[in-house]
Design a protein around this motif. Structure first.
Motif, short mmCIF file in Angstrom:
data_model
loop_
_atom_site.label_atom_id
_atom_site.label_comp_id
_atom_site.label_asym_id
_atom_site.label_seq_id
_atom_site.Cartn_x
_atom_site.Cartn_y
_atom_site.Cartn_z
N UNK A 10 -6.50 53.99 44.73
CA UNK A 10 -6.43 52.57 44.39
C UNK A 10 -7.84 52.07 44.13
N UNK A 11 -8.03 51.38 43.01
CA UNK A 11 -9.34 50.82 42.68
C UNK A 11 -9.61 49.66 43.62
N UNK A 12 -10.76 49.71 44.31
CA UNK A 12 -11.11 48.63 45.24
C UNK A 12 -12.37 47.90 44.82
N UNK A 13 -13.00 48.37 43.73
CA UNK A 13 -14.20 47.69 43.26
C UNK A 13 -14.63 48.19 41.90
N UNK A 19 -19.18 51.84 36.80
CA UNK A 19 -18.46 52.72 37.71
C UNK A 19 -17.35 51.95 38.41
N UNK A 20 -16.40 52.70 38.95
CA UNK A 20 -15.35 52.10 39.76
C UNK A 20 -15.38 52.75 41.14
N UNK A 21 -14.99 51.99 42.14
CA UNK A 21 -14.89 52.50 43.50
C UNK A 21 -13.40 52.66 43.78
N UNK A 22 -13.00 53.89 44.10
CA UNK A 22 -11.58 54.20 44.28
C UNK A 22 -11.35 54.74 45.68
N UNK A 32 -18.32 57.24 38.05
CA UNK A 32 -19.07 56.65 36.94
C UNK A 32 -18.31 56.78 35.62
N UNK A 33 -18.58 55.84 34.71
CA UNK A 33 -18.01 55.89 33.37
C UNK A 33 -18.66 57.03 32.60
#
Length: 41
Positions: A10-13, A19-22, A32-33
């Motif tokens: 689940x994405x949390x940030x 980048x996304x924090x999962x 990172x993208x």
């Protein structure tokens, strides 16, 4: 989200579209993208 290596999460940030924090349950990862191994469910 689903990741080839880590499974369902689940994405949390989001870090400025870089980048996304999962959260994958047992661990949290910053990915990172580009998000080549992530699949939106």
């Amino acid at each position: 989200m689903s990741h080839d290596r880590y499974g369902l999460g689940r994405v949390i940030g989001v870090d400025d579209d870089i980048a996304v924090v999962v959260d994958f349950g047992t661990k949290t990862y910053r990915i990172s993208a580009p998000y080549a191994k992530l699949v939106k469910l």
